[in-house]
Design an enzyme around this catalytic site. Structure first.
Site, PDB file in Angstrom:
ATOM      1  N   HIS A  74      88.305  70.076 -46.255  1.00  0.00           N
ATOM      2  CA  HIS A  74      88.896  70.477 -47.545  1.00  0.00           C
ATOM      3  C   HIS A  74      90.327  70.978 -47.342  1.00  0.00           C
ATOM      4  O   HIS A  74      91.209  70.698 -48.146  1.00  0.00           O
ATOM      5  CB  HIS A  74      88.085  71.630 -48.161  1.00  0.00           C
ATOM      6  CG  HIS A  74      87.057  71.211 -49.168  1.00  0.00           C
ATOM      7  ND1 HIS A  74      87.376  70.496 -50.304  1.00  0.00           N
ATOM      8  CD2 HIS A  74      85.724  71.435 -49.238  1.00  0.00           C
ATOM      9  CE1 HIS A  74      86.260  70.286 -51.012  1.00  0.00           C
ATOM     10  NE2 HIS A  74      85.248  70.845 -50.383  1.00  0.00           N
ATOM     11  N   CYS A  86      79.142  68.669 -52.890  1.00  0.00           N
ATOM     12  CA  CYS A  86      80.362  69.479 -52.894  1.00  0.00           C
ATOM     13  C   CYS A  86      80.466  70.151 -54.257  1.00  0.00           C
ATOM     14  O   CYS A  86      80.242  69.494 -55.283  1.00  0.00           O
ATOM     15  CB  CYS A  86      81.565  68.575 -52.652  1.00  0.00           C
ATOM     16  SG  CYS A  86      83.143  69.440 -52.702  1.00  0.00           S
ATOM     17  N   LEU A  87      80.803  71.442 -54.263  1.00  0.00           N
ATOM     18  CA  LEU A  87      80.920  72.160 -55.535  1.00  0.00           C
ATOM     19  C   LEU A  87      81.987  71.534 -56.428  1.00  0.00           C
ATOM     20  O   LEU A  87      81.956  71.716 -57.633  1.00  0.00           O
ATOM     21  CB  LEU A  87      81.258  73.636 -55.270  1.00  0.00           C
ATOM     22  CG  LEU A  87      80.219  74.423 -54.465  1.00  0.00           C
ATOM     23  CD1 LEU A  87      80.694  75.856 -54.260  1.00  0.00           C
ATOM     24  CD2 LEU A  87      78.863  74.398 -55.166  1.00  0.00           C
ATOM     25  N   GLN A  91      89.408  75.108 -53.474  1.00  0.00           N
ATOM     26  CA  GLN A  91      88.352  74.959 -54.491  1.00  0.00           C
ATOM     27  C   GLN A  91      88.419  76.037 -55.560  1.00  0.00           C
ATOM     28  O   GLN A  91      87.720  75.937 -56.574  1.00  0.00           O
ATOM     29  CB  GLN A  91      86.972  74.944 -53.836  1.00  0.00           C
ATOM     30  CG  GLN A  91      86.763  73.697 -52.979  1.00  0.00           C
ATOM     31  CD  GLN A  91      85.340  73.626 -52.473  1.00  0.00           C
ATOM     32  OE1 GLN A  91      85.020  74.238 -51.463  1.00  0.00           O
ATOM     33  NE2 GLN A  91      84.497  72.895 -53.177  1.00  0.00           N
ATOM     34  N   HIS A 150      82.887  69.949 -43.248  1.00  0.00           N
ATOM     35  CA  HIS A 150      83.169  69.740 -44.673  1.00  0.00           C
ATOM     36  C   HIS A 150      84.296  70.676 -45.151  1.00  0.00           C
ATOM     37  O   HIS A 150      85.250  70.240 -45.793  1.00  0.00           O
ATOM     38  CB  HIS A 150      81.876  69.982 -45.460  1.00  0.00           C
ATOM     39  CG  HIS A 150      81.970  69.820 -46.946  1.00  0.00           C
ATOM     40  ND1 HIS A 150      81.231  68.878 -47.640  1.00  0.00           N
ATOM     41  CD2 HIS A 150      82.682  70.482 -47.891  1.00  0.00           C
ATOM     42  CE1 HIS A 150      81.511  68.973 -48.930  1.00  0.00           C
ATOM     43  NE2 HIS A 150      82.383  69.948 -49.106  1.00  0.00           N
ATOM     44  N   GLU A 151      84.166  71.969 -44.798  1.00  0.00           N
ATOM     45  CA  GLU A 151      85.130  72.958 -45.307  1.00  0.00           C
ATOM     46  C   GLU A 151      86.500  72.817 -44.640  1.00  0.00           C
ATOM     47  O   GLU A 151      87.537  72.956 -45.303  1.00  0.00           O
ATOM     48  CB  GLU A 151      84.595  74.378 -45.124  1.00  0.00           C
ATOM     49  CG  GLU A 151      83.263  74.675 -45.824  1.00  0.00           C
ATOM     50  CD  GLU A 151      83.218  74.303 -47.297  1.00  0.00           C
ATOM     51  OE1 GLU A 151      84.275  74.258 -47.951  1.00  0.00           O
ATOM     52  OE2 GLU A 151      82.108  74.032 -47.800  1.00  0.00           O
ATOM     53  N   GLY A 159      79.282  76.986 -48.778  1.00  0.00           N
ATOM     54  CA  GLY A 159      80.613  77.092 -48.199  1.00  0.00           C
ATOM     55  C   GLY A 159      81.629  76.839 -49.293  1.00  0.00           C
ATOM     56  O   GLY A 159      81.311  76.170 -50.286  1.00  0.00           O
TER      57      GLY A 159
HETATM   58 ZN    ZN Z   1      83.241  70.709 -50.848  1.00  0.00          ZN
END
Ligand code: ZN
Length: 230
Positions: A175, A129-130, A85, A171-172, A80
């Site tokens: 963000h 998380c990226l 991001q 999670h997304e 995701g």
């Molecule tokens: Zn993340």
């Protein structure tokens, strides 16, 4: 004689609807350019994102942003990715995830409103998380969630999720509210996550460079130290 286990074939869902045929790489990802994934400490990740305006739906700019988000997610091997991001403070997230039943869920939602089912059984599971590359910490999340928002064309869209997909939606969406999974951790776990990140960041970014080559995308350049300064 071996036990015969009848097992149904994995399915793919696009925007919550069953897709009979779906390519290994989303078409958006094929078209998109992978961009640098922002890292913890960069203001865009810690600021609520702005809603997609009514005049923006269906525009080439929005569709191109979504293509780049898919490409960036795939190069970073994420499941995701939210627009902040890749440095864009807009309420959009994309996902391409295989759930616990081996079903694949692919989609994109704009201006999502999240409903977490806090009465559902919480699940404790490692989350990463990226934007905190190379770190994973156990975090409890409700096992059921729903997002309501809009498609890139501006049509209303509602998506329900359980398990890993619910975790992804939570999670997304968070963000887009300027909250990282990291913010939910205890001070000790936060410290441990940054320690893991320091240890694994270089290898994680090297892996992204390899995947970019595999996917025939131009390499993304990352600074030596995290741009967020943490
Ligand atoms: Zn993340």
């Amino acid at each position: 004689m071996p036990q015969i286990k009848l097992r149904r074939k994995p399915r793919t869902f696009w925007q919550g609807e069953r897709a009979s045929e779906y390519p290994p790489l989303a078409p958006e990802s094929e078209r998109g350019t992978a961009r640098r994934v922002t890292e913890i400490g960069e203001p865009v990740l810690h600021t609520p994102a702005a809603p997609v305006g009514a005049e923006e739906f269906g525009t080439p700019e929005l569709l191109s942003l979504i293509d780049d988000m898919f490409a960036s997610m795939d190069v970073a091997e994420g499941v995701g990715l939210a627009a902040p991001q890749i440095g864009v403070g807009k309420q959009v997230f994309v996902f391409d995830l295989v759930d616990d039943d081996d079903d694949r869920h692919v989609g994109v939602i704009c201006n999502p409103t999240l409903t977490q089912d806090f009465d559902s059984e919480p699940i404790l599971r490692d989350e990463g998380c990226l934007s905190v590359p190379g770190a994973y910490e156990p975090l409890s999340r409700p096992s059921v969630a729903r997002v309501s928002g809009f498609t890139p064309a501006g049509e209303p869209l509602e998506l329900s999720a359980v398990g890993y997909l619910a975790r992804c939606f939570i999670h997304e969406t968070q963000h887009l509210q300027g909250t990282l999974y990291w913010d939910h951790l205890s001070p000790e776990a936060q410290e441990d996550a940054l320690r893991q990140r320091d240890e694994n960041r270089a290898a994680t970014l090297a892996r992204r460079a390899e995947v970019a080559i595999e996917l025939a995308k131009p390499a993304v350049t990352y600074p030596e130290a995290p741009a967020g300064g943490r």
